[in-house]
Every structure is written in C-alpha cells, then in structure tokens.
Design a protein around this motif. Structure first.
Motif, PDB file in Angstrom:
ATOM      1  N   UNK A 174      11.294 111.152  23.439  1.00  0.00           N
ATOM      2  CA  UNK A 174      12.542 111.891  23.621  1.00  0.00           C
ATOM      3  C   UNK A 174      12.867 112.785  22.434  1.00  0.00           C
ATOM      4  N   UNK A 175      13.432 113.944  22.723  1.00  0.00           N
ATOM      5  CA  UNK A 175      14.020 114.773  21.693  1.00  0.00           C
ATOM      6  C   UNK A 175      15.262 114.053  21.175  1.00  0.00           C
ATOM      7  N   UNK A 176      15.473 114.075  19.872  1.00  0.00           N
ATOM      8  CA  UNK A 176      16.568 113.290  19.313  1.00  0.00           C
ATOM      9  C   UNK A 176      17.877 114.047  19.223  1.00  0.00           C
ATOM     10  N   UNK A 177      17.821 115.360  18.964  1.00  0.00           N
ATOM     11  CA  UNK A 177      19.061 116.100  18.734  1.00  0.00           C
ATOM     12  C   UNK A 177      18.984 117.496  19.339  1.00  0.00           C
ATOM     13  N   UNK A 178      20.166 118.070  19.571  1.00  0.00           N
ATOM     14  CA  UNK A 178      20.300 119.492  19.861  1.00  0.00           C
ATOM     15  C   UNK A 178      21.376 120.011  18.915  1.00  0.00           C
ATOM     16  N   UNK A 179      20.964 120.851  17.979  1.00  0.00           N
ATOM     17  CA  UNK A 179      21.893 121.389  16.985  1.00  0.00           C
ATOM     18  C   UNK A 179      22.460 122.704  17.530  1.00  0.00           C
ATOM     19  N   UNK A 180      23.757 122.711  17.805  1.00  0.00           N
ATOM     20  CA  UNK A 180      24.388 123.859  18.443  1.00  0.00           C
ATOM     21  C   UNK A 180      25.705 124.198  17.747  1.00  0.00           C
ATOM     22  N   UNK A 181      26.158 125.425  17.934  1.00  0.00           N
ATOM     23  CA  UNK A 181      27.448 125.805  17.374  1.00  0.00           C
ATOM     24  C   UNK A 181      28.551 125.167  18.204  1.00  0.00           C
ATOM     25  N   UNK A 182      29.406 124.402  17.547  1.00  0.00           N
ATOM     26  CA  UNK A 182      30.574 123.800  18.197  1.00  0.00           C
ATOM     27  C   UNK A 182      31.735 123.905  17.222  1.00  0.00           C
ATOM     28  N   UNK A 183      32.782 124.583  17.630  1.00  0.00           N
ATOM     29  CA  UNK A 183      33.979 124.709  16.819  1.00  0.00           C
ATOM     30  C   UNK A 183      35.137 125.119  17.719  1.00  0.00           C
ATOM     31  N   UNK A 184      36.306 125.344  17.148  1.00  0.00           N
ATOM     32  CA  UNK A 184      37.480 125.679  17.945  1.00  0.00           C
ATOM     33  C   UNK A 184      37.314 127.036  18.628  1.00  0.00           C
ATOM     34  N   UNK A 193      27.351 122.384  30.069  1.00  0.00           N
ATOM     35  CA  UNK A 193      26.513 121.218  30.333  1.00  0.00           C
ATOM     36  C   UNK A 193      25.804 120.659  29.119  1.00  0.00           C
ATOM     37  N   UNK A 194      25.925 121.313  27.963  1.00  0.00           N
ATOM     38  CA  UNK A 194      25.196 120.849  26.780  1.00  0.00           C
ATOM     39  C   UNK A 194      25.618 119.454  26.349  1.00  0.00           C
ATOM     40  N   UNK A 195      26.924 119.229  26.213  1.00  0.00           N
ATOM     41  CA  UNK A 195      27.385 117.912  25.780  1.00  0.00           C
ATOM     42  C   UNK A 195      27.228 116.865  26.881  1.00  0.00           C
ATOM     43  N   UNK A 196      27.326 117.294  28.132  1.00  0.00           N
ATOM     44  CA  UNK A 196      27.071 116.371  29.243  1.00  0.00           C
ATOM     45  C   UNK A 196      25.628 115.887  29.201  1.00  0.00           C
ATOM     46  N   UNK A 197      24.712 116.824  28.989  1.00  0.00           N
ATOM     47  CA  UNK A 197      23.294 116.472  28.925  1.00  0.00           C
ATOM     48  C   UNK A 197      23.010 115.547  27.749  1.00  0.00           C
ATOM     49  N   UNK A 198      23.645 115.812  26.615  1.00  0.00           N
ATOM     50  CA  UNK A 198      23.450 114.952  25.449  1.00  0.00           C
ATOM     51  C   UNK A 198      23.854 113.513  25.758  1.00  0.00           C
ATOM     52  N   UNK A 199      24.994 113.349  26.422  1.00  0.00           N
ATOM     53  CA  UNK A 199      25.423 112.002  26.792  1.00  0.00           C
ATOM     54  C   UNK A 199      24.465 111.366  27.790  1.00  0.00           C
ATOM     55  N   UNK A 200      24.028 112.145  28.761  1.00  0.00           N
ATOM     56  CA  UNK A 200      23.158 111.615  29.805  1.00  0.00           C
ATOM     57  C   UNK A 200      21.821 111.149  29.246  1.00  0.00           C
ATOM     58  N   UNK A 201      21.260 111.923  28.318  1.00  0.00           N
ATOM     59  CA  UNK A 201      19.920 111.626  27.798  1.00  0.00           C
ATOM     60  C   UNK A 201      19.936 110.883  26.471  1.00  0.00           C
ATOM     61  N   UNK A 203      20.924 112.141  23.654  1.00  0.00           N
ATOM     62  CA  UNK A 203      20.620 113.099  22.597  1.00  0.00           C
ATOM     63  C   UNK A 203      21.870 113.305  21.746  1.00  0.00           C
ATOM     64  N   UNK A 204      21.706 113.369  20.439  1.00  0.00           N
ATOM     65  CA  UNK A 204      22.841 113.564  19.549  1.00  0.00           C
ATOM     66  C   UNK A 204      23.085 115.049  19.326  1.00  0.00           C
ATOM     67  N   UNK A 205      24.289 115.544  19.632  1.00  0.00           N
ATOM     68  CA  UNK A 205      24.610 116.939  19.321  1.00  0.00           C
ATOM     69  C   UNK A 205      25.025 117.073  17.860  1.00  0.00           C
ATOM     70  N   UNK A 206      24.410 118.010  17.174  1.00  0.00           N
ATOM     71  CA  UNK A 206      24.758 118.296  15.786  1.00  0.00           C
ATOM     72  C   UNK A 206      25.481 119.641  15.771  1.00  0.00           C
ATOM     73  N   UNK A 207      26.670 119.659  15.218  1.00  0.00           N
ATOM     74  CA  UNK A 207      27.509 120.859  15.251  1.00  0.00           C
ATOM     75  C   UNK A 207      27.325 121.693  13.992  1.00  0.00           C
ATOM     76  N   UNK A 208      26.757 122.901  14.167  1.00  0.00           N
ATOM     77  CA  UNK A 208      26.758 123.824  13.041  1.00  0.00           C
ATOM     78  C   UNK A 208      27.998 124.712  13.137  1.00  0.00           C
ATOM     79  N   UNK A 209      28.427 125.200  11.974  1.00  0.00           N
ATOM     80  CA  UNK A 209      29.648 126.017  11.886  1.00  0.00           C
ATOM     81  C   UNK A 209      30.862 125.292  12.477  1.00  0.00           C
ATOM     82  N   UNK A 210      31.056 124.001  12.186  1.00  0.00           N
ATOM     83  CA  UNK A 210      32.149 123.263  12.820  1.00  0.00           C
ATOM     84  C   UNK A 210      33.536 123.753  12.432  1.00  0.00           C
ATOM     85  N   UNK A 211      33.652 124.416  11.282  1.00  0.00           N
ATOM     86  CA  UNK A 211      34.951 124.878  10.817  1.00  0.00           C
ATOM     87  C   UNK A 211      35.201 126.349  11.130  1.00  0.00           C
ATOM     88  N   UNK A 212      34.296 126.955  11.901  1.00  0.00           N
ATOM     89  CA  UNK A 212      34.470 128.345  12.289  1.00  0.00           C
ATOM     90  C   UNK A 212      35.754 128.530  13.085  1.00  0.00           C
TER      91      UNK A 212
END
Length: 302
Positions: A174-184, A193-201, A203-212
């Motif tokens: 399994x792929x362990x992570x998907x690093x994606x931009x997540x912020x306000x 569907x990205x976070x839904x897929x992470x929960x389903x599989x 996979x840990x979502x890693x948020x880059x630019x979280x304070x953007x």
C-alpha cells in the motif's frame, strides 16, 4: 508530541511533520545556521518526521540536513533510527515538466541519499503526477528501489483519487501517504474524494501549506478582501474562545478531520516550531469547525 502510525506499516511519525523546504535559505552561512537551529528545535520538541524534495533549495536543503545529521550522530549515534526521513521527486525544469521515468527517479533517490548522508529513505513520494506515467513501470521502479534497500516505503503527492487508485492497482504494497495542499483557502480535498479515499484505504493525508490563507496568501489566492475580513473575524472569535493564536486554530481545524491529517510545519522560527504543538491539545468543537467553514464560504451549509 502525538504520534501516528502510517497504514499497515511499522512507520510511526510525529503528528506534525517538519518541512525542510526553506531550511537552507539563500545557502549563506547565516541562513544555514538558522536552518540548523530550526532543525534542532524541531527535534528537541518531538518532531521525528522530516520532509524533503530533490528540488528544495536546488538540493541545498538536503545537504544541510545531511551536515546536521553528521553532527547529531556524534552526540546520539542511533539518531538515524529515531527519524522518519522522506524525500520526493518528479518535478524537472527546462522545460518545467513531471517525469516518472525509472532512470530519473532512481538517480534522484541516489542523489538524495548522498546529500542527506543516509543509506535509505523511510518514504519516497512522487512529487506531482506525471500525466504520461505508466503505473506498471512505476511499480517496477518502486520494487527495484525497495529491493536495493534504498527506500522502505512509498507514497504520492498532489495525486487525485483516480491517479492514486491507478498507481495503487499496480503495487503489491500500500501507498502510505498522499501529500496535498489543505488549508482554509484550498478545501478541494473535502469535496473531490481525496480525504474520503484516504480514510477508505488507510492512507495518511499530509497537508502542505496548511496555514495558507491565514499567515500568508495561499497559492493562487482567490479570496476577496471581504472573504479575508470575514474569515479573520471568525478566527479571532474562536482563537479567543480556545485561548490560542489564529494560526494554531487553523491547525486544530485540520487535525479535527477523521482522515488524520498531518500538517507540515515549515517555519524556521524556533518559537513557532514549538508553538505549533499547542494545536494538538486543542479540543476543537464540531460546531465551530462548521462555523469556520461557513465564514470561509460566505454562506451557510445547504
């Protein structure tokens, strides 16, 4: 520092990940000293996961980390085994393009290992999706990198759910992570569907630019002045309620999601590196999460 286990692996990461994109600065002696201090601060307060990429600082960020790691080994011989070191590749210049060819990915990993002064990467991520990638060929490259002992685990960055599914279909592990931009500002992962897929599989979502959108403008900022004022007012109200800074509140907003988002902290200011941990102790209310979303959108949920 809270810890999180990635998927079915034995990888246990600090919940907050230290992002190394800026640690080398202009690669001057003063900026390098500042970068090393930031790294030492992160280690001292419990960050165990350090995020790199071959293009960060044109390789100088990985080299600086490698220099510090050599120093740390003299103080703590087993320090390497205590860390999760991740690097990424796939973005190439002149012309700007994405490349998942076996030769490029393998060479990139080998160069990262040399710069970082390590024998292996705990995780290697594909930085941005190559629209021309062949999943079977990438899978073969991953297998070779793992068999050689150069990489232990794999993940992706900025992949859509369909791109991730395509690659995963060709892999045995399994792929362990998907690093994606997540912020306000960028909440597309809530709806695409990205976070839904992470929960389903798992996979840990890693948020880059979280304070953007709060501490600095997000990439491709589309907020109007009215948007920014409305968000700032709600953030200020909630920050007072939770006795924290507005940027700490945003981290808590991300941490609230059941997909177990891991934000990347990229500041080189020691005080902010330390203060980010406070977000982990905020008991954030479900209703306040939606109040902030409403302030962001400018309308109530339908």
């Amino acid at each position: 520092m809270q810890k999180i286990k990635f998927n079915s692996s034995k990888v246990i990461s600090s919940r907050l990940i230290y992002g190394c994109m800026r640690i080398a600065g202009d690669n001057t002696p003063a900026d390098k000293t500042k970068g090393k201090l930031a790294l030492r601060t992160a280690l001292e307060v419990g960050y165990t996961h350090f995020d790199h990429a071959d293009i960060y600082g044109a390789g100088h960020c990985e080299s600086l980390f490698g220099e510090l790691l050599t120093e740390l080994k003299q103080e703590t011989p087993d320090i390497r085994e205590q860390l999760i070191i991740t690097s990424k590749a796939g973005i190439r210049p002149d012309p700007q393009r994405y490349d998942f060819s076996a030769d490029y990915l393998t060479t990139s990993v080998e160069n990262s290992l040399k710069r970082l002064n390590v024998d292996y990467l705990d995780m290697f991520l594909l930085h941005r999706p190559d629209y021309l990638f062949n999943a079977e060929q990438v899978a073969q490259t991953f297998e070779q990198l793992k068999a050689s002992g150069k990489v232990k685990h794999f993940g992706v960055s900025n992949f859509s759910p369909s791109q991730l599914s395509l690659l995963q279909s060709a892999l045995d592990k399994p792929l362990l992570v998907n690093q994606i931009e997540i912020n306000i500002h960028n909440i597309s992962s809530l709806t695409d569907g990205s976070l839904d897929q992470c929960q389903q599989l798992g996979i840990t979502p890693i948020a880059w630019c979280p304070l953007g959108g709060v501490v600095y403008p997000a990439w491709g900022n589309t907020f109007s002045k009215a948007d920014e004022q409305r968000i700032a007012a709600e953030l200020a109200r909630q920050a007072e309620l939770y006795n924290c800074s507005t940027w700490q509140l945003i981290l808590a907003w991300l941490l609230k999601h059941p997909a177990n988002i891991c934000p990347i902290i990229g500041s080189t200011t020691p005080e902010r590196i330390v203060a980010a941990k406070q977000a982990l102790s905020i008991v954030y209310n479900h209703a306040d999460w939606y109040r902030l979303l409403e302030a962001r959108n400018g309308y109530p949920q339908p």
